[in-house]
Structure formats: C-alpha cells, structure tokens
Design an enzyme around this catalytic site. Sequence first.
Site, PDB file in Angstrom:
ATOM      1  N   LYS A  21       0.839  47.101  -5.918  1.00 35.66           N
ATOM      2  CA  LYS A  21       0.498  45.695  -4.702  1.00 35.66           C
ATOM      3  C   LYS A  21       0.504  46.117  -3.202  1.00 35.66           C
ATOM      4  O   LYS A  21       0.684  47.386  -2.961  1.00 35.66           O
ATOM      5  CB  LYS A  21       1.735  44.367  -4.662  1.00 35.66           C
ATOM      6  CG  LYS A  21       3.038  45.585  -4.608  1.00 35.66           C
ATOM      7  CD  LYS A  21       3.894  44.813  -5.062  1.00 35.66           C
ATOM      8  CE  LYS A  21       5.832  44.849  -4.988  1.00 35.66           C
ATOM      9  NZ  LYS A  21       6.905  44.399  -5.565  1.00 35.66           N
TER      10      LYS A  21
ATOM     11  N   ARG B  87      14.117  34.223  -7.972  1.00 30.68           N
ATOM     12  CA  ARG B  87      12.549  34.171  -7.300  1.00 30.68           C
ATOM     13  C   ARG B  87      11.613  33.566  -7.875  1.00 30.68           C
ATOM     14  O   ARG B  87      12.114  32.162  -7.983  1.00 30.68           O
ATOM     15  CB  ARG B  87      12.338  35.090  -6.485  1.00 30.68           C
ATOM     16  CG  ARG B  87      12.793  36.267  -5.633  1.00 30.68           C
ATOM     17  CD  ARG B  87      12.642  37.119  -4.836  1.00 30.68           C
ATOM     18  NE  ARG B  87      11.924  37.576  -6.181  1.00 30.68           N
ATOM     19  CZ  ARG B  87      11.023  39.121  -5.748  1.00 30.68           C
ATOM     20  NH1 ARG B  87      11.053  39.517  -4.241  1.00 30.68           N
ATOM     21  NH2 ARG B  87      10.656  39.607  -6.623  1.00 30.68           N
TER      22      ARG B  87
ATOM     23  N   TYR C 284       8.727  50.145  29.782  1.00 25.18           N
ATOM     24  CA  TYR C 284       8.440  48.630  29.686  1.00 25.18           C
ATOM     25  C   TYR C 284       9.988  48.547  30.021  1.00 25.18           C
ATOM     26  O   TYR C 284      10.209  48.599  28.965  1.00 25.18           O
ATOM     27  CB  TYR C 284       8.224  47.629  28.825  1.00 25.18           C
ATOM     28  CG  TYR C 284       6.331  48.017  28.475  1.00 25.18           C
ATOM     29  CD1 TYR C 284       5.936  47.441  29.735  1.00 25.18           C
ATOM     30  CD2 TYR C 284       5.736  48.196  27.824  1.00 25.18           C
ATOM     31  CE1 TYR C 284       4.262  47.151  29.993  1.00 25.18           C
ATOM     32  CE2 TYR C 284       4.137  48.338  27.576  1.00 25.18           C
ATOM     33  CZ  TYR C 284       3.781  47.366  29.119  1.00 25.18           C
ATOM     34  OH  TYR C 284       2.851  47.710  29.643  1.00 25.18           O
TER      35      TYR C 284
ATOM     36  N   MET D 212       1.964  48.970  22.772  1.00 23.31           N
ATOM     37  CA  MET D 212       1.250  48.422  22.525  1.00 23.31           C
ATOM     38  C   MET D 212       0.562  49.899  21.406  1.00 23.31           C
ATOM     39  O   MET D 212       0.250  49.815  20.126  1.00 23.31           O
ATOM     40  CB  MET D 212       0.394  47.163  22.066  1.00 23.31           C
ATOM     41  CG  MET D 212      -0.408  47.285  21.937  1.00 23.31           C
ATOM     42  SD  MET D 212      -2.486  46.404  21.946  1.00 23.31           S
ATOM     43  CE  MET D 212      -0.852  44.652  22.514  1.00 23.31           C
TER      44      MET D 212
HETATM   45  C1  PLP Z   1       7.242  45.133  -6.653  1.00 22.62           C
HETATM   46  C2  PLP Z   1       7.860  44.768  -7.925  1.00 22.62           C
HETATM   47  C3  PLP Z   1       8.108  46.593  -8.540  1.00 22.62           C
HETATM   48  C4  PLP Z   1       8.253  47.747  -8.329  1.00 22.62           C
HETATM   49  O1  PLP Z   1       9.041  48.411  -7.141  1.00 22.62           O
HETATM   50  P1  PLP Z   1       9.635  49.323  -6.393  1.00 22.62           P
HETATM   51  O2  PLP Z   1      10.762  49.017  -6.255  1.00 22.62           O
HETATM   52  O3  PLP Z   1       8.334  49.511  -5.245  1.00 22.62           O
HETATM   53  O4  PLP Z   1       9.418  49.961  -7.570  1.00 22.62           O
HETATM   54  C5  PLP Z   1       8.740  45.918  -9.663  1.00 22.62           C
HETATM   55  N1  PLP Z   1       8.969  45.001  -9.862  1.00 22.62           N
HETATM   56  C6  PLP Z   1       8.196  43.727  -9.755  1.00 22.62           C
HETATM   57  C7  PLP Z   1       8.351  42.415 -10.619  1.00 22.62           C
HETATM   58  C8  PLP Z   1       7.686  43.872  -8.494  1.00 22.62           C
HETATM   59  O5  PLP Z   1       7.898  42.616  -7.780  1.00 22.62           O
END
Ligand code: PLP
Length: 370
Positions: free
Chosen positions: A35, A133, A261, A309
Amino acid sequence: MPRPIRAVVHLDALQHNLNIAKASAPNTEVFAVVKANAYGHGIERVYPVFQSADGFALLDLAEAERLRALGWKGKIILLEGVFTAEDLEICANLNLCFSLHSQHQIEWLEQFQQINPDTKFDVYLKLNSGMNRLGFQAYEYADIFKQVQALENVRSITHMTHFSDADGQRFGQEGIDYQYSLFKKITQPLAGQTSVSNSAAILRHHSHIQSDIVRSGIMLYGSSPDYPTHSIQDWNLKPSMSLRSEIIAIQDIQAGQSVGYGSNFVAEQVMRIGVVACGYADGYQRISQTGTPVLVDGIRTETIGRVSMDMLTVDLTAVPQAKVGSEVVLCGKSSHGTVLPIDEVAAGSGTVGYELMCGITARVPVQVES
Ligand SMILES: *Cc1c(COP(=O)(O)O)cnc(C)c1O
C-alpha cells in the site's frame, strides 16, 4: 546539474528482508504489503523482488491494476475492501480478493450477484478484535459468516483481523494476547483459512500464532516495527531505501552566531557547518530537532537548527575533511557502507519509519540499485 538529492531503492535489501519474513513465518503464505505505493518505494521498483512473495496486499484499485499490468497473476487482496458497489466490477475484472468489514459491503456483494451470477470472489471476513477501526464485532461474527457463506458468488472466506499492539504491551499483557485469543475463540469453530499477522506479530510472536497468511509490510522495507525495543540490526533487517544528498555549502561560524530560520541554534564555540540540499519539500520532517542523526562521508553527525524547505544544516565537527560535494545520507545506507536506520531519524521528529518512507516527495528522483 539537478539538485544532488536522490532516493536509492536497494533491491538486495528488499530480497533479504523478504527472506527474513519467510523464515520467520515458515509454512505460511507471506504476502507483501505494498500500500501507499510500496511504502513510498514505488510498486514497479519493488515488483522484481516481491514477485517471489505469495501475494500482495494493498488498498487502492489503481495500485492493484498496476500490479496486474506488471504481469502479476497471483493473489491480490484489498485490505479495506471496496469503497463503492461499482468497485466490485473492477475486482471481478482484475481478479482481486477483498476484505469485507461492514454490512454495506455485503449488500453490494448481494446486488452484484443478481447482475453477474457467474463471478466468484475470495473474500477476507474481518473480525474487529479490538482495534476498533474496521470489522465485525465478535458477537455478530458467526452470523455474518453464515450470511456471507450463503452468497453464491463467494468462493472462499478467510478469517482476518489486525492487531493494535503487536509491537508492545496492551494493558500490561503482550500486545496480541487479548485480540488473538478472541480471534481464535470466534473463528476456530468456523471453516476457512486465517490471516492475522503484520510485521510486528511476525517478528515477535510468530512461534505461537497459527495463521495461513501473514501480511508483512514495514519489515520488508527495513524499518523495525517495534523500535526502540528492537532495532533493524536486532531483527537482521536491511534498509531498502536511502535518502542521499550532498553538501552544497560550508560555513565557519563563531561562538554566539546562529543558524537558520528562527535562530534557534546558537553556536557555543567556533564550528564548521555544512548546508545540505534536502528540506521539508523533499519529505524531510521540518519538525525534526537539532541532533537528528545524519551521515556525512559515511561518518555520523547531526543536524542543527531548523529544517528549511530546500536545505538543512549539519554539524561538521566530527567530519573535518568534509567539503562541498561530500555525500550526506539522511537515512539508509551510505556508499561507504555505514547504515543510518530510518527509525533513528524518525525518532528525531517523534514519528516512525513508516511516515518518513511514505513522505518522500515527488520531486526527489529515485534510483534503483540491485
Ligand atoms: C498496513 C497493514 C499491514 C502491514 O503492517 P506492517 O506493520 O507494515 O507490517 C497488515 N495488515 C493490514 C490490515 C494493514 O493495514
């Protein structure tokens, strides 16, 4: 010449980390979580290595489509399931599996069956075991399972849950204890495979978790899921992305002079500082504090003053030979071989490796190293 900043993706490290995931979860299907564009690495860049995983997990239909375009014929799971009824059409065309976490998704599936009686899906039924969730509550799960099982367009149901505290403790117990016992109690009487573990659970708990599919994310990218309890060295993981730049100017300053800054760093004595072509517009956190580690010519030193930046400043006291053009590693591996784990850098701005990886911005060119 473009600005000297670049991100380097290390394919050998991705391979090494995937091997660690496989060795940590033997006799289990190891899915690569890709993802957020493979945690900022780029799906196309990680694919040559991760095609030896047993499947892919992600959220976004466009990313799933990119995996199919690369030639991946195996399993892909949408971790959050579909967002609209129309998405099911795309899932059918791309042959995607998806989670079912809410009643409205089940209704879409029922409606889809009326119009497309021949399509069959493999679904991941999500139990809300405590994260609160996504997912069905424990009391309703068995009934929902029966409801989904009765759908003619469902070919298989895998039981799934997600841990909120696999990286530590929860209410004084090991962080997975409560959720995992609930998951077992609810799903063991029901048919189907299971998928529970993220990286932290794979590394910390796999010897006492039974599950058919693990979902490894952050560990594949060389960040420790339970830092600072364990570092990547403790878990034998390697950084899969390095953010590298160069010194573009040097200043010799006197005691009492300030830097950057807000003048929030003031030199206590004569010192030499390096100005680095990397700033918050590249994804380096502006909130990171003076003292965040950085490598100059492979030698560890630290940032001073505020991040701008396009630039940040580093203390060159420990690196007297540094000059304009010296390599600066903001995180990852230097070309001298020294390693600066992303977790240590993230700690300098009160965040985690995940956020830094995902935050490298589009203006940073990426180079792939085998
Ligand atoms: C992102 C995610 C993972 C992976 O988690 P990591 O901590 O990056 O290994 C696994 N299961 C779900 C449902 C996730 O959203």
